[in-house]
Every structure is written in C-alpha cells, then in structure tokens.
Scaffold this motif. Structure first.
Motif, PDB file in Angstrom:
ATOM      1  N   ARG A 163       0.811  -1.212   0.000  1.00 31.61           N
ATOM      2  CA  ARG A 163       0.000   0.000   0.000  1.00 31.61           C
ATOM      3  C   ARG A 163       0.845   1.262   0.000  1.00 31.61           C
ATOM      4  O   ARG A 163       0.378   2.330  -0.394  1.00 31.61           O
ATOM      5  CB  ARG A 163      -0.939  -0.004   1.213  1.00 31.61           C
ATOM      6  N   THR A 164       2.094   1.167   0.462  1.00 35.94           N
ATOM      7  CA  THR A 164       3.013   2.298   0.480  1.00 35.94           C
ATOM      8  C   THR A 164       4.385   1.813   0.028  1.00 35.94           C
ATOM      9  O   THR A 164       4.695   0.617   0.121  1.00 35.94           O
ATOM     10  CB  THR A 164       3.125   2.908   1.885  1.00 35.94           C
ATOM     11  N   LYS A 170      -3.142   5.322  -5.981  1.00 40.77           N
ATOM     12  CA  LYS A 170      -3.978   5.514  -4.809  1.00 40.77           C
ATOM     13  C   LYS A 170      -5.257   4.712  -4.955  1.00 40.77           C
ATOM     14  O   LYS A 170      -5.910   4.736  -5.995  1.00 40.77           O
ATOM     15  CB  LYS A 170      -4.322   6.998  -4.636  1.00 40.77           C
ATOM     16  N   GLN A 171      -5.581   3.998  -3.905  1.00 41.02           N
ATOM     17  CA  GLN A 171      -6.765   3.143  -3.926  1.00 41.02           C
ATOM     18  C   GLN A 171      -7.897   3.799  -3.147  1.00 41.02           C
ATOM     19  O   GLN A 171      -7.667   4.460  -2.135  1.00 41.02           O
ATOM     20  CB  GLN A 171      -6.453   1.775  -3.315  1.00 41.02           C
ATOM     21  N   GLN A 172      -9.079   3.587  -3.645  1.00 38.95           N
ATOM     22  CA  GLN A 172     -10.241   4.087  -2.917  1.00 38.95           C
ATOM     23  C   GLN A 172     -10.415   3.282  -1.641  1.00 38.95           C
ATOM     24  O   GLN A 172     -10.317   2.057  -1.663  1.00 38.95           O
ATOM     25  CB  GLN A 172     -11.503   3.952  -3.777  1.00 38.95           C
TER      26      GLN A 172
END
Length: 306
Positions: free
Chosen positions: A121-122, A148-150
C-alpha cells in the motif's frame, strides 16, 4: 698339454654342437622378433593422428550430448543488466523485478507475498521484503509507483453504512445547530449525532485520531477523507491529552507509524541516536534534510525529547 684341456669325446662334441645350434637359433629368433616389432610399431605411429582425431570426435559428441549443465552454469553466471524504470510492486512480473536489480530470491518472495493476498500500500511496505537490501530499496524508491486506492468505505461497506444511517437518522436524535463537542473526547456514538457524519465516517475519524495521538487543531479533520470544512463548526479542542512520540526512545516502527512521519524521517532519527546520542530539541531535527519546516510545524505537538 693344452690339448688336454680342449679334448672332448665324441658324445661331448655332439652335445656342444647341439647347444651351439640351439644358441644360434634363439639368437636369430630374437633378432628377427625385434625387427618385426619395429616394423609393426611404425604403422601404429603412422596411425596415431587418426586415433587422436577419433578420440577428439568422441569428446566432441559427448560435449554435444551433455550441454545443459554447462549452459545452466553459464546462465547462472550471467548477470542481468539493471534498468531502473517506474514500476508498481503490486503488478510487476518477475522479468521486470529482475531487471530492476532484485535477486531471484527477493523476486520469489515478492511473488509469493502477492499470491497469498498481500498488497503493497506504500513504498515503505515494499522495503520489508526479505532479500531486498536497504541500499537496493533506497535506489528503487524514486521509481515505485503505487496508485492511490479508494478506501473500503467507498465501496459496498460505505453504501451499506449510508443506507443504515438513513434508517437510523429517522429515529435517532441529531444535535441541534450550534452544538459544539470536544473532538478528542467524542466517541463514534457521539460523532454520529453530528449532521453529516454516519457510522463509517465516525469510525474513520476515531481511527485517525488514534494514529495521530489526538487532535491539536480542528482543521486536522480535513486530513480524514470525505470530511469537509463545514463540519469544523461542530467541534472544539478542550482536552490537552496528546499522545507524544519519544524521539530518544521509540524504535523505527513506532516512529514511522505516525501519519506525519515516514520511513526516512524515522530512520534519520534512529541513525542519529545510534551515532551521536540523544536529540535534545526540535532545532536539531531542523538540521535534518528529511524534515521540512512544514513537517516540523505539524510534528512539534507530538514530539517529546525527554
């Protein structure tokens, strides 16, 4: 007198003559055998180049029949050229990862992690891959691209919470206009009584507050997704109960878990402590290139130098 020594009887002369003939026979046989062997060895000497050629041909065929091991060793010894380019660690295949300089071991760990449902995620989460050295991660960091994910509350969970809130709002009590509550003391039940805040948003506010260690300004609410400035009028900051980071005692994971920190900021602090000792004030952090003035302004209420 000398004739007495060389006098032999008739039978003795016959024996001597037989022995002489036998000696001559063996001598002639020995000489003839030597000549025959020399004549035979000459053709063999002439045939030695052909024998050598035959042996060389056998060796060549053996090499052609068993080349795989040598090719495999050559392939292992061959180094894949490193080509740095932007990549997404969640979608990059093994060829892309190898061209970025990752070892075969680290590449397998990335693919294995993703096959089990893991997701980066990062960029900092990619640094935890076993087999990826710190130097490699610092070299790859500028090229990591993670879209970037919702957040999950924007999907079915969010829609379900909206529908639930619409039902509850018909019977639950909402605060009247002009009500102001303490942002650091309100729980999810109290937050849901604010017009415009449902269950999902209330949980997000509380979760972000816990990560921060408390709000020191109402404007920090805008750091929570989908919280507009129109909600600020419902809150105030009364309780001064911020949970601070211990700059000189907390470890790397504890420091970088704060929303205003990251891997590089936390690492700079830990490395300075290891080499030079305690950090006594915020002015010392201002000398670190990892911290901007804006970073220090936001972090100052959350740092303890004891």
């Amino acid at each position: 007198m000398w004739k007495d020594f060389f006098y032999y009887s008739k039978s003795e002369r016959r024996v001597i003559l037989f022995l002489l003939v036998l000696a001559v026979f063996f001598l002639g046989f020995y000489v003839g055998a030597g000549r025959w062997s020399s004549q035979e060895s000459a053709p063999e000497a002439k045939k030695s180049p052909a024998v050598d050629s035959f042996i060389a041909d056998v060796k060549a065929r053996k090499h052609r029949n068993y080349p795989r091991r040598e090719l495999r060793n050559d392939a292992a010894a061959e180094q894949i050229p490193v080509v740095l380019s932007p990549f997404d660690p969640n979608t990059a295949d093994s060829v892309t990862l190898r061209r970025l300089g990752l070892s075969a071991f680290a590449t397998r760990n990335v693919l294995k992690y993703r096959s089990k449902g893991g997701q980066f995620r990062t960029p900092e989460s990619f640094a935890r891959i076993y087999g990826l050295s710190e130097a490699q991660y610092e070299e790859l960091y500028p090229y990591i691209r993670i879209p970037k994910q919702q957040p999950k509350y924007d999907t079915a969970l969010h829609r379900a919470s909206v529908e639930k809130d619409s039902i509850i709002s018909r019977v639950s009590y909402k605060y009247p206009e002009g009500t102001v509550i303490d942002l650091n003391a309100a729980d999810t039940a109290e937050l849901k009584r604010i017009p415009g805040i449902g269950s999902g948003l209330a949980r997000m506010i509380v979760a972000y507050r816990n990560r921060l260690g408390g709000f020191y300004s109402v404007s920090q609410l805008q750091e929570v997704p989908h919280v507009g400035e129109e909600l600020n009028k419902w809150f105030k900051i009364e309780s001064d109960s911020l949970r601070r980071l211990s700059v000189n005692r907390d470890n790397l994971d504890r420091l970088r878990a704060h929303p205003y920190m990251n891997f590089y900021k936390a690492k700079a602090i830990v490395e300075y402590r290891r080499k030079r000792g305690k950090i006594k004030s915020l002015s010392r952090l201002s000398l670190f290139e990892e911290f901007s003035e804006e970073d220090l302004r936001r972090l100052s209420p959350y740092l303890s130098f004891e």
